[in-house]
Design a protein around this motif. Structure first.
Motif, mmCIF file in Angstrom:
data_model
loop_
_atom_site.group_PDB
_atom_site.id
_atom_site.type_symbol
_atom_site.label_atom_id
_atom_site.label_comp_id
_atom_site.label_asym_id
_atom_site.label_seq_id
_atom_site.Cartn_x
_atom_site.Cartn_y
_atom_site.Cartn_z
ATOM 1 N N TYR A 106 -21.965 15.891 61.694
ATOM 2 C CA TYR A 106 -22.462 17.329 62.271
ATOM 3 C C TYR A 106 -21.773 17.860 63.813
ATOM 4 O O TYR A 106 -22.260 18.932 63.766
ATOM 5 C CB TYR A 106 -23.898 17.045 62.622
ATOM 6 C CG TYR A 106 -24.600 16.732 61.183
ATOM 7 C CD1 TYR A 106 -24.788 17.556 60.267
ATOM 8 C CD2 TYR A 106 -25.223 15.686 60.931
ATOM 9 C CE1 TYR A 106 -25.437 17.460 59.041
ATOM 10 C CE2 TYR A 106 -26.056 15.360 59.755
ATOM 11 C CZ TYR A 106 -25.849 16.258 58.698
ATOM 12 O OH TYR A 106 -26.766 15.917 57.565
ATOM 13 N N ILE A 107 -21.278 17.146 64.304
ATOM 14 C CA ILE A 107 -20.607 17.625 65.559
ATOM 15 C C ILE A 107 -19.141 17.857 65.321
ATOM 16 O O ILE A 107 -18.521 18.664 65.775
ATOM 17 C CB ILE A 107 -21.045 16.805 66.994
ATOM 18 C CG1 ILE A 107 -22.615 16.984 66.918
ATOM 19 C CG2 ILE A 107 -20.369 17.333 68.102
ATOM 20 C CD1 ILE A 107 -23.324 16.226 67.893
ATOM 21 N N GLY A 108 -18.486 16.787 65.141
ATOM 22 C CA GLY A 108 -16.875 16.652 64.734
ATOM 23 C C GLY A 108 -16.304 15.470 65.539
ATOM 24 O O GLY A 108 -16.866 14.779 66.612
ATOM 25 N N ALA B 275 -29.199 27.445 71.314
ATOM 26 C CA ALA B 275 -28.668 26.298 70.784
ATOM 27 C C ALA B 275 -27.833 26.758 69.782
ATOM 28 O O ALA B 275 -28.173 27.947 69.217
ATOM 29 C CB ALA B 275 -29.703 25.515 70.286
ATOM 30 N N ILE B 276 -26.916 25.899 69.347
ATOM 31 C CA ILE B 276 -26.309 26.186 67.998
ATOM 32 C C ILE B 276 -26.181 25.168 66.969
ATOM 33 O O ILE B 276 -26.236 23.836 67.649
ATOM 34 C CB ILE B 276 -24.884 26.863 68.228
ATOM 35 C CG1 ILE B 276 -23.975 25.691 69.167
ATOM 36 C CG2 ILE B 276 -24.611 28.134 69.034
ATOM 37 C CD1 ILE B 276 -22.507 26.004 69.286
ATOM 38 N N THR B 277 -26.141 25.336 65.687
ATOM 39 C CA THR B 277 -25.764 24.349 64.869
ATOM 40 C C THR B 277 -25.444 24.849 63.483
ATOM 41 O O THR B 277 -25.372 26.182 63.374
ATOM 42 C CB THR B 277 -27.153 23.307 64.611
ATOM 43 O OG1 THR B 277 -26.651 22.386 63.853
ATOM 44 C CG2 THR B 277 -28.196 24.160 63.853
ATOM 45 N N THR B 278 -24.739 23.852 62.838
ATOM 46 C CA THR B 278 -24.424 24.398 61.487
ATOM 47 C C THR B 278 -25.507 24.584 60.334
ATOM 48 O O THR B 278 -26.454 23.771 60.698
ATOM 49 C CB THR B 278 -23.259 23.442 60.903
ATOM 50 O OG1 THR B 278 -23.783 21.941 60.760
ATOM 51 C CG2 THR B 278 -22.094 23.351 61.751
ATOM 52 N N GLU B 279 -25.508 25.190 59.537
ATOM 53 C CA GLU B 279 -26.420 25.556 58.431
ATOM 54 C C GLU B 279 -26.662 24.261 57.754
ATOM 55 O O GLU B 279 -27.819 24.050 57.271
ATOM 56 C CB GLU B 279 -26.049 26.650 57.275
ATOM 57 C CG GLU B 279 -25.942 28.090 58.097
ATOM 58 C CD GLU B 279 -25.533 28.966 57.255
ATOM 59 O OE1 GLU B 279 -26.694 29.952 56.586
ATOM 60 O OE2 GLU B 279 -24.069 29.089 56.825
ATOM 61 N N LYS B 280 -25.850 23.352 57.627
ATOM 62 C CA LYS B 280 -25.886 22.133 56.897
ATOM 63 C C LYS B 280 -26.848 21.134 57.712
ATOM 64 O O LYS B 280 -27.208 20.026 57.114
ATOM 65 C CB LYS B 280 -24.883 21.419 56.429
ATOM 66 C CG LYS B 280 -23.746 21.020 57.609
ATOM 67 C CD LYS B 280 -22.602 20.188 56.934
ATOM 68 C CE LYS B 280 -21.700 19.964 58.253
ATOM 69 N NZ LYS B 280 -20.438 19.170 57.507
#
Length: 167
Positions: free
Chosen positions: A34-36, A129-134
Motif C-alpha cells: 500500500y505504500i511502496g 491525507a492521501i491513499t490509493t483507491e485499493k
C-alpha cells in the motif's frame, strides 16, 4: 520526545535507535503493497530513512512521522504522523502498523490522537491525507477520523493517482 498518549499507546518522535523497527515495518507486506518499496535493505538504509525522513522533518517543520508503541511494555507497533509533501497544500496524516497489530483499533487511536495534536497543539488549520483507491482499510479509517474524500491528486514525479482527503 513524547508527542501524545492515548489509553493504550505512546506516540513519540523517532530516534536513530529505532532503525531495527523501521527495517521491519518498511519491509512488511502491508507497507510494500500500500505504500511502496523504500529500498530499506539493511540497518544503514533504515538509519538513513530516519535521518533523512522523520528526523529531518522535525528540524524543518516541527513535526513528522512518529513511533507508536504500546503503553504496556513500550513495544513498537507502528507509526503515524504528519508529513509536508511537495504537491500538497495541506499537511497530511499517515499511518502504518506491523501486520500483527492491525485490526485492534491501534491505527484509529493513534491517527485520531495525532489529528487532534495537529489541530490543537500545532494549530494547523486543516489536516489532509492521501491513499490509493485499493487501500480500503485506510479509506475507512480516514473517514472514521473525520476526513472526507475531496478529489484525486498526483504528487510531483509520481504516476500514481491518489485519493485526497481533508477535514
Amino acid at each position: 520526545m513524547l508527542v501524545c498518549e492515548t489509553s493504550r499507546l505512546i506516540i513519540r518522535q523517532f530516534t536513530i535507535d529505532d532503525a531495527s523497527f523501521i527495517f521491519r515495518l518498511l519491509n512488511s507486506p502491508i507497507w510494500l503493497i500500500y505504500i511502496g518499496d523504500r529500498n530499506i535493505r539493511g540497518m544503514n538504509d533504515a538509519r538513513n530513512y530516519l535521518v533523512n525522513g522523520p528526523l529531518a522533518s522535525y528540524d524543518r517543520f516541527g513535526f513528522g512521522l512518529y513511533l507508536v508503541a504500546l503503553r504496556e511494555g513500550n513495544t513498537p507497533v507502528g507509526m503515524t504522523g504528519l508529513i509536508k509533501r511537495n504537491g500538497l497544500e495541506e499537511v497530511d496524516i499517515g499511518f502504518a502498523f506491523l501486520p500483527e497489530y492491525t485490526g485492534q483499533g491501534y491505527a484509529y487511536e493513534a491517527a485520531s490522537a495525532v489529528k487532534e495534536y495537529a489541530l490543537t497543539t500545532l494549530k494547523l488549520p486543516r489536516v489532509a491525507a492521501i491513499t490509493t483507491e485499493k487501500n480500503q482499510h485506510a479509506i475507512s479509517l480516514l473517514n472514521k477520523i473525520g476526513l472526507h474524500h475531496e478529489k484525486m491528486v498526483r504528487l510531483p514525479g509520481s504516476d500514481t493517482e491518489f485519493m485526497y482527503f481533508i477535514n
